[in-house]
Design an enzyme around this catalytic site. Structure first.
Site, mmCIF file in Angstrom:
data_model
loop_
_atom_site.group_PDB
_atom_site.id
_atom_site.type_symbol
_atom_site.label_atom_id
_atom_site.label_comp_id
_atom_site.label_asym_id
_atom_site.label_seq_id
_atom_site.Cartn_x
_atom_site.Cartn_y
_atom_site.Cartn_z
ATOM 1 N N CYS A 77 0.718 -1.211 0.275
ATOM 2 C CA CYS A 77 -0.057 -0.161 0.144
ATOM 3 C C CYS A 77 1.297 1.404 0.277
ATOM 4 O O CYS A 77 1.405 1.385 1.227
ATOM 5 C CB CYS A 77 -1.437 -0.243 1.029
ATOM 6 N N THR A 79 0.186 4.426 0.273
ATOM 7 C CA THR A 79 -0.496 5.084 1.290
ATOM 8 C C THR A 79 0.138 5.245 2.259
ATOM 9 O O THR A 79 0.681 5.760 3.025
ATOM 10 C CB THR A 79 -1.757 5.549 0.811
ATOM 11 N N CYS A 209 -0.023 2.974 -6.993
ATOM 12 C CA CYS A 209 -1.214 2.746 -6.383
ATOM 13 C C CYS A 209 -1.077 1.988 -6.468
ATOM 14 O O CYS A 209 -1.214 0.791 -7.008
ATOM 15 C CB CYS A 209 -2.783 3.435 -5.963
HETATM 16 N N1 DGL Z 1 -3.855 0.419 -3.070
HETATM 17 C C1 DGL Z 1 -3.706 1.870 -1.695
HETATM 18 C C2 DGL Z 1 -2.117 2.468 -2.239
HETATM 19 O O1 DGL Z 1 -1.607 1.535 -2.627
HETATM 20 C C3 DGL Z 1 -4.626 2.507 -1.570
HETATM 21 C C4 DGL Z 1 -4.727 3.753 -0.874
HETATM 22 C C5 DGL Z 1 -6.748 3.598 -0.850
HETATM 23 O O2 DGL Z 1 -6.848 3.434 -0.181
HETATM 24 O O3 DGL Z 1 -6.830 4.784 -0.847
HETATM 25 O O4 DGL Z 1 -2.419 3.305 -1.576
#
Ligand code: DGL
Length: 294
Positions: A77, A79, A209
């Site tokens: 992730c 984020t 993402c």
């Molecule tokens: N898959 C997450 C990322 O790589 C998504 C984050 C989210 O939940 O907004 O940032």
């Protein structure tokens, strides 16, 4: 399924279903390894939250995975990584889980982009895109953190990084939105990015993402011909293979397999995962929230 500490299962964590694309490549590259996937779907998307909330959710998700016997967790992730991977590696793990490791997805991707790997074993064979303009598509939080801009500048300051936040994409993917709606959204974000390029030639695009590789074909369709797309699943798998070669103590000897957990009702999550990965064997189970030690 709860394993003991000696079992060394490999955890894969995302706020939701995005890490599934990463998990798929990890399993393809390491077919003898045992994995646990945990998606914090009950609290997704993380990308619109503030730093404290993302960090706290990340720590409690890691605590869940450690409690299930994971010694090594891939933080799939961006984020969560942008919020505090370094902080948790340097301050939280050494105090509460000195024998556990957490590795991320941002640095391997930047190394693949710049052609400046941290070690020869992780060399993707690319020569990098020095002196070019590169797009980053990511969540609002990741874009505001400037993690891709800063990590690229450290290795290849001549690369011009132009970012585009795509705040609706994670929600659309998690809601199982139909292809035309996803296509429209991707086209709009690519158009916004291109408008800000002011005529500069785009060499590459980073899908920053882990949800976006699930719709990589839509990015390929919307971007101009010849733009190379860097997406994290394969790059992360290469970096995990290299990591396990250097740290065989984190390899699992339980034999191949994967269990899927979520922080919310599992039925819809299971259906979405089966559809996204085309794998009818996937079955999510619900995990109750647990509190991290801080
Ligand atoms: N898959 C997450 C990322 O790589 C998504 C984050 C989210 O939940 O907004 O940032």
């Amino acid at each position: 399924m709860i394993f003991t500490d000696e079992d060394a299962v490999i955890g894969v964590f995302d706020s939701g279903s995005g890490g599934l694309a990463v998990l798929k490549e990890l399993r393809a590259s390491l077919p003898d390894q045992r994995f646990i996937y945990y998606g914090d779907h009950g609290n997704a998307p993380y990308g619109d939250r503030d730093a404290d909330s993302i960090y706290a959710l990340t720590l409690s998700s890691l605590t869940q995975l450690f409690a299930m016997g994971c010694s090594l967790v891939v933080l799939a992730c961006n984020t969560a990584a942008a919020t505090g991977l370094r902080r948790l590696q340097q301050t939280w793990l050494p105090v509460h889980y000195p024998d556990k490791r957490v590795i991320g997805v941002v640095v391997p991707m930047v190394e693949a982009l710049t052609g400046v790997p941290w070690m020869a074993a992780c060399d993707t064979g690319r020569r990098g895109v020095a002196g070019k303009t590169v797009a980053v598509f990511a969540t609002r939080y990741t874009v505001n953190s400037r993690i891709f801009v800063d990590e690229t500048a450290k290795r290849a300051p001549e690369i011009n990084v132009v970012q585009q936040a795509c705040p609706s994409l994670v929600k659309l993917i998690e809601a199982g939105a139909p292809l035309p709606a996803l296509r429209r959204a991707v086209r709009r974000y690519v158009a916004l990015l291109r408008h800000r390029l002011e005529g500069a030639h785009l060499s590459a695009a980073l899908l920053g993402c882990t949800h976006y590789p699930l719709i990589e074909a839509l990015f390929a369709e919307a971007l101009p011909d010849g733009v190379e797309i860097f997406s994290q699943p394969k790059i992360t798998a290469q970096s995990l293979v290299a990591y396990l070669a250097r740290h065989p103590e984190f390899r699992s000897d339980l034999g191949p397999g994967v269990s899927f957990y979520t922080s919310t009702a599992p039925e819809a999550i299971t259906r979405l995962a089966q559809r996204l990965l085309g794998d009818s064997q996937i079955q999510f189970q619900r995990l109750e929230a647990c509190k991290a030690q801080v």
